[in-house]
Design a protein around this motif. Structure first.
Motif, short mmCIF file in Angstrom:
data_model
loop_
_atom_site.label_atom_id
_atom_site.label_comp_id
_atom_site.label_asym_id
_atom_site.label_seq_id
_atom_site.Cartn_x
_atom_site.Cartn_y
_atom_site.Cartn_z
N ASN A 67 0.80 -1.23 0.00
CA ASN A 67 0.00 0.00 0.00
C ASN A 67 0.83 1.28 0.00
O ASN A 67 0.31 2.36 0.21
CB ASN A 67 -0.99 0.02 1.17
CG ASN A 67 -2.23 0.85 0.87
OD1 ASN A 67 -2.63 0.97 -0.29
ND2 ASN A 67 -2.83 1.43 1.88
N ASP A 68 2.14 1.16 -0.25
CA ASP A 68 3.00 2.33 -0.38
C ASP A 68 3.24 2.67 -1.85
O ASP A 68 3.13 1.79 -2.72
CB ASP A 68 4.37 2.09 0.27
CG ASP A 68 4.29 1.90 1.78
OD1 ASP A 68 3.24 2.20 2.37
OD2 ASP A 68 5.29 1.43 2.35
N VAL A 69 3.58 3.91 -2.10
CA VAL A 69 3.99 4.36 -3.43
C VAL A 69 5.44 4.82 -3.34
O VAL A 69 5.77 5.63 -2.48
CB VAL A 69 3.13 5.55 -3.93
CG1 VAL A 69 3.56 5.97 -5.33
CG2 VAL A 69 1.66 5.20 -3.89
N TYR A 70 6.29 4.26 -4.20
CA TYR A 70 7.62 4.87 -4.26
C TYR A 70 7.80 5.54 -5.61
O TYR A 70 7.18 5.18 -6.61
CB TYR A 70 8.74 3.89 -3.92
CG TYR A 70 9.06 2.77 -4.87
CD1 TYR A 70 9.90 2.98 -5.96
CD2 TYR A 70 8.60 1.49 -4.64
CE1 TYR A 70 10.24 1.94 -6.81
CE2 TYR A 70 8.93 0.44 -5.47
CZ TYR A 70 9.76 0.67 -6.55
OH TYR A 70 10.09 -0.37 -7.40
N ILE A 71 8.65 6.58 -5.58
CA ILE A 71 8.77 7.51 -6.70
C ILE A 71 10.22 7.57 -7.15
O ILE A 71 11.13 7.74 -6.33
CB ILE A 71 8.30 8.92 -6.27
CG1 ILE A 71 6.83 8.88 -5.84
CG2 ILE A 71 8.52 9.93 -7.39
CD1 ILE A 71 6.36 10.16 -5.18
N LEU A 72 10.43 7.44 -8.44
CA LEU A 72 11.75 7.63 -9.03
C LEU A 72 11.73 8.96 -9.78
O LEU A 72 10.76 9.26 -10.48
CB LEU A 72 12.08 6.49 -9.99
CG LEU A 72 11.93 5.08 -9.41
CD1 LEU A 72 12.21 4.04 -10.49
CD2 LEU A 72 12.84 4.87 -8.22
N THR A 73 12.78 9.75 -9.64
CA THR A 73 12.81 11.07 -10.24
C THR A 73 13.94 11.21 -11.26
O THR A 73 14.92 10.46 -11.23
CB THR A 73 12.96 12.15 -9.16
OG1 THR A 73 14.13 11.87 -8.38
CG2 THR A 73 11.75 12.20 -8.25
N ILE A 120 -3.30 4.04 -4.63
CA ILE A 120 -3.56 4.61 -5.97
C ILE A 120 -3.84 3.49 -6.97
O ILE A 120 -3.71 3.69 -8.17
CB ILE A 120 -2.38 5.48 -6.45
CG1 ILE A 120 -1.07 4.67 -6.54
CG2 ILE A 120 -2.19 6.70 -5.55
CD1 ILE A 120 0.05 5.36 -7.29
N LEU A 121 -4.24 2.32 -6.45
CA LEU A 121 -4.38 1.15 -7.32
C LEU A 121 -5.39 1.35 -8.44
O LEU A 121 -5.16 0.92 -9.57
CB LEU A 121 -4.75 -0.07 -6.48
CG LEU A 121 -4.83 -1.41 -7.24
CD1 LEU A 121 -3.52 -1.73 -7.94
CD2 LEU A 121 -5.23 -2.53 -6.29
N SER A 122 -6.50 2.04 -8.14
CA SER A 122 -7.53 2.21 -9.19
C SER A 122 -6.97 3.01 -10.37
O SER A 122 -7.23 2.68 -11.53
CB SER A 122 -8.77 2.90 -8.61
OG SER A 122 -8.44 4.19 -8.12
#
Length: 268
Positions: A67-73, A120-122
């Motif tokens: 249920n976490d979101v990780y972000i690459l920039t 943000i699964l949907s």
């Protein structure tokens, strides 16, 4: 054996578009899953459906899990890999372009790479559904994904803005609100559902001091204000701040302020 569904759009990239999707997909990782990149022109949102793993990015080490979101920039140095015991199942999109860059600059704090407990699964499922559509041309696909990425970024921004306070922040708030009272950490442990040792450890890691030492220090700071700005006697201040007696109050005051309450009042 690891299983992935990958949709590749590199060959369709158009420099005239404000956004390009490079790839999207769903990964059912195994213990050998590991990705390493250095300074590439890409952004990514990766949502963890299940499992756990590690993200090392720009000198930060983070632990994305269910249920976490990780972000690459863009231009980041990053390595990420799945745990052996509970490998990730994750859904992701990699993209770039001027629109992507403006999204991150306008809506997300700099150096934000992990957002906990943000579903943000949907939206991600919609992106995968669009990625697999055979009837849609690339510009139309990009239009649809642009809207979804904006929705994702706004969800992340609002989640960060309204996120629940940490255990340490809840303890601090409780102590700050009860400076003139007696406090019992056991009662707070029961309210928050954590052991006393865990709460003390978390508080010290955040603020560099134990809850008891923090509470005592701020009691004395308040006592200093009473000594300077009121005509209350030392005994009255001791009672007001719920010390056991004036002698104990004076002893604690001197240990923190360096002088007794009466000396403090005189020299200030």
């Amino acid at each position: 054996m690891m299983n992935e569904t990958i949709f590749n759009f590199w060959h369709l990239n158009d420099s005239k578009l404000p956004l390009n999707v490079l790839m999207s997909g769903i990964s059912y990782c195994d213990k050998n899953y590991r990705i390493e990149r250095h300074g590439e022109n890409l952004y990514s949102f990766e949502y963890i459906i299940d499992g756990s793993g590690v993200l090392e990015i720009n000198s930060q080490t983070l632990y994305p899990q269910k249920n976490d979101v990780y972000i690459l920039t863009k231009n980041s140095d990053h390595i990420y890999y799945s745990s052996e015991d509970q490998p990730w199942i994750k859904i992701w999109i990699i993209f770039n372009g001027d629109f992507a860059e403006s999204l991150f600059k306008q809506y997300l704090p700099e150096n934000t790479y992990l957002i906990k407990e943000c579903n943000i699964l949907s939206y991600m499922n919609e992106i995968i559904s669009l990625s697999s559509a055979t009837h849609m041309d690339y510009p139309s696909f990009i239009d649809e994904v642009t809207v979804l990425l904006l929705k994702i970024v706004l969800r992340l921004k609002n989640h960060l803005k309204h996120k629940a306070p940490t255990v340490s922040e809840q303890i601090k708030s409780y102590l700050d609100g009860n400076i003139e009272n007696k406090v019992d950490l056991d009662d707070l442990c029961e309210q928050l559902g954590y052991s006393k040792n865990h709460m003390i450890k978390m508080f010290r890691e955040t603020y560099g001091i134990t809850p008891y030492a923090y509470f005592r220090k701020h009691k004395i700071e308040l006592a200093e204000q009473y000594l300077l700005n009121t005509h209350l006697s030392i005994n009255e201040i001791s009672n007001k701040l719920n010390f056991a007696d004036q002698h104990y109050f004076s002893s604690v005051f001197k240990s923190i302020a360096g002088v007794s309450p009466s000396e403090y009042r005189q020299i200030k």
